[in-house]
Design an enzyme around this catalytic site. Structure first.
Site, mmCIF file in Angstrom:
data_model
loop_
_atom_site.group_PDB
_atom_site.id
_atom_site.type_symbol
_atom_site.label_atom_id
_atom_site.label_comp_id
_atom_site.label_asym_id
_atom_site.label_seq_id
_atom_site.Cartn_x
_atom_site.Cartn_y
_atom_site.Cartn_z
ATOM 1 N N GLU A 157 0.834 -1.217 0.000
ATOM 2 C CA GLU A 157 0.000 0.000 0.000
ATOM 3 C C GLU A 157 0.861 1.256 0.000
ATOM 4 O OE1 GLU A 157 -3.148 -0.058 -0.616
ATOM 5 O OE2 GLU A 157 -3.201 -2.237 -0.538
ATOM 6 N N HIS A 160 1.870 2.352 -3.327
ATOM 7 C CA HIS A 160 0.869 3.202 -3.997
ATOM 8 C C HIS A 160 1.047 4.655 -3.558
ATOM 9 C CE1 HIS A 160 -1.414 -0.041 -5.793
ATOM 10 N NE2 HIS A 160 -1.821 -0.554 -4.652
ATOM 11 N N TRP A 256 -17.831 -18.732 -13.734
ATOM 12 C CA TRP A 256 -16.804 -18.454 -12.708
ATOM 13 C C TRP A 256 -16.090 -19.744 -12.304
ATOM 14 C CZ3 TRP A 256 -14.366 -14.463 -10.419
ATOM 15 C CH2 TRP A 256 -13.803 -14.632 -9.152
ATOM 16 N N HIS A 284 -12.982 -6.705 -5.826
ATOM 17 C CA HIS A 284 -12.760 -5.972 -7.072
ATOM 18 C C HIS A 284 -13.877 -6.161 -8.094
ATOM 19 C CE1 HIS A 284 -9.015 -6.698 -4.966
ATOM 20 N NE2 HIS A 284 -8.451 -5.697 -5.598
ATOM 21 N N ARG A 293 -4.299 -6.311 -13.722
ATOM 22 C CA ARG A 293 -3.159 -5.570 -13.171
ATOM 23 C C ARG A 293 -2.420 -6.364 -12.106
ATOM 24 N NH1 ARG A 293 -6.240 -0.549 -10.611
ATOM 25 N NH2 ARG A 293 -6.914 -0.551 -12.782
HETATM 26 O O1 X8Z Z 1 -6.406 -5.727 -3.571
HETATM 27 C C1 X8Z Z 1 -5.220 -5.898 -3.350
HETATM 28 C C2 X8Z Z 1 -4.429 -4.873 -2.532
HETATM 29 C C3 X8Z Z 1 -5.020 -3.514 -2.630
HETATM 30 S S1 X8Z Z 1 -4.707 -2.737 -4.134
HETATM 31 C C4 X8Z Z 1 -4.429 -5.284 -1.089
HETATM 32 N N1 X8Z Z 1 -4.608 -7.025 -3.787
HETATM 33 C C5 X8Z Z 1 -5.307 -8.063 -4.530
HETATM 34 C C6 X8Z Z 1 -6.325 -8.781 -3.671
HETATM 35 O O2 X8Z Z 1 -6.246 -8.673 -2.449
HETATM 36 O O3 X8Z Z 1 -7.170 -9.479 -4.226
HETATM 37 C C7 X8Z Z 1 -3.191 -7.348 -3.603
HETATM 38 C C8 X8Z Z 1 -3.033 -8.730 -4.151
HETATM 39 C C9 X8Z Z 1 -4.239 -9.014 -4.989
HETATM 40 ZN ZN ZN Z 2 -2.659 -2.406 -4.580
#
Ligand code: X8Z
Ligand code: ZN
Length: 385
Positions: A157, A160, A256, A284, A293
């Site tokens: 983090e 970022h 899925w 996400h 990404r």
């Molecule tokens: O979402 C994240 C970070 C925040 S950008 C903790 N990651 C992905 C997840 O947790 O699914 C990092 C690894 C993959």
């Molecule tokens: Zn991240």
């Protein structure tokens, strides 16, 4: 059409290593739980891999690791024994970036961030990093646990946040990373420098384990990162088909799990009911954050690490390299971060690593000793699913 083909190319490079890890982990799980639960052919039941999404497997290190022959230290225990709290975890990560020559984080970061899960209300705990005014108002939002995983996520983090601050002089449209993967790769590249030597230098380890422990360290890292690769890839494979209208809403969940099986070789623990929407449980997906990404960042941050280690003058194996304290490495990293999106990403990559391609050779070289060990372990096993 070029982009999916590029992903296939890179996946093709790392797939044999993933399949070797999968084969070994399946065999170990089968020893532990019996062949009725984990058959020696076919996908692994997703709930046995130590993670809600079966996206990374470091929590089953005790089952999958090489055991006593390559003992590793327990960073979670050390952090707890030394009485770390959330702030000290973040301060330690900040100190790493400071050692590279980055300015310390502003006071407002410490006042306005969320580090600890509030007791009185619900918050979104998924870690995120912000620059609220696009200048200096950097913030971290995370419910920190005192453990090794979160120690690394904090570095992720902060990567970022330092990136956001580095490109804040660019014009508005360029105030982002060279491509999506670059933003995700910076902190992870830095976290690869959390080596035994580094931990000893900041007083977290008393003795630096010799090379006989490397296999254990590499296995831990592989359970986190190699296991992640096909998951990192399949999320958008699913999303792109959904957005392209190739499947109906009734088919979303089956698609899925079909992709989970195809890429990861994992299966739902039981038949899913018709109304289930399992992708919705992945942050996400409802947040509409691209996921490829993370797949590419997993490849890219090993390229960053290798390049920064060269710049720092490292001569040993790259998995033992820490760029801690290297102003030279820090300068080269900052030169790239400052560019934001003002140049095409291959230019940014070239500025730091000398190559214009995302390529898996760095991650493969890093894990080469583990891959060799896995292939020995798998010699008499039937791999694949
Ligand atoms: O979402 C994240 C970070 C925040 S950008 C903790 N990651 C992905 C997840 O947790 O699914 C990092 C690894 C993959
Ligand atoms: Zn991240």
């Amino acid at each position: 059409a070029e982009f999916p083909a590029e992903l296939d190319r890179i996946w093709g490079q790392v797939e044999p290593l993933y399949k070797a890890l999968h084969c070994h982990v399946r065999a170990r799980l089968s020893d532990r739980y019996g062949t009725d639960v984990v058959a020696l052919q076919g996908p692994i039941p997703a709930h046995l891999l130590g993670n809600m999404w079966a996206q990374s497997w470091e929590n089953i290190y005790d089952i999958a690791g090489p055991g006593e022959s390559a003992a590793v230290y327990d960073l979670t225990a050390i952090l707890n024994e030394q009485g770390f709290d959330a702030i000290r975890m973040v301060k330690t990560a900040e100190a790493f970036f400071s050692s590279l020559g980055f300015d310390s984080l502003p006071d407002s970061f410490w006042q306005r961030s969320l580090f600890v899960k509030p007791a009185d209300r619900d918050v979104v705990c998924h870690p995120s990093a912000w620059n609220v005014d696009e200048k200096e108002d950097l913030r971290l939002k995370m419910c920190i646990d005192i453990d090794e995983a979160d120690f690394k996520v904090i570095h992720h983090e902060l990567g970022h946040n330092y990136y956001q601050r580095a490109y804040n002089q660019e014009s508005y449209l360029y105030r982002t990373s060279a491509n999506g993967a670059f933003h995700e790769a910076v902190g992870d590249a830095v976290a690869l420098s959390i080596t035994p030597e580094y931990l000893a230098s900041i007083g977290l380890l008393e003795e630096v384990p010799d090379a006989s422990g490397d296999l254990g360290l590499l296995m831990k890292e592989a359970l986190l990162k190699i296991a992640f690769l096909p998951f990192g890839l399949m999320v958008d494979q699913w999303r792109w088909k959904v957005f392209a209208g190739e499947v109906t809403a009734e088919e979303y969940n089956d698609l899925w799990w079909a992709l989970r099986e195809q890429y990861q070789g994992v299966a739902a623990p039981r038949d899913r009911p018709p109304e289930a929407f399992d992708p919705g449980a992945k942050y996400h997906v409802p947040m509409n954050i691209s996921y490829t990404r993370y797949f590419l960042a997993q490849i890219l941050h090993f390229q960053f690490h290798r390049a920064l280690c060269d710049i720092a003058g490292n001569e040993g194996p790259v998995h033992r390299c820490s760029i801690y304290g290297s102003q030279l490495a820090g300068e080269r990293l900052n030169a790239m971060l400052k560019m934001g999106r003002s140049k095409p990403w291959p230019d940014a990559l070239e500025a730091m690593t000398g190559t214009r391609e995302m390529d898996a050779t760095a991650i493969l070289d890093y894990f080469a000793p583990l891959q060799e060990w896995l292939e020995e372990q798998n010699a008499a096993r039937e791999c694949g699913w």
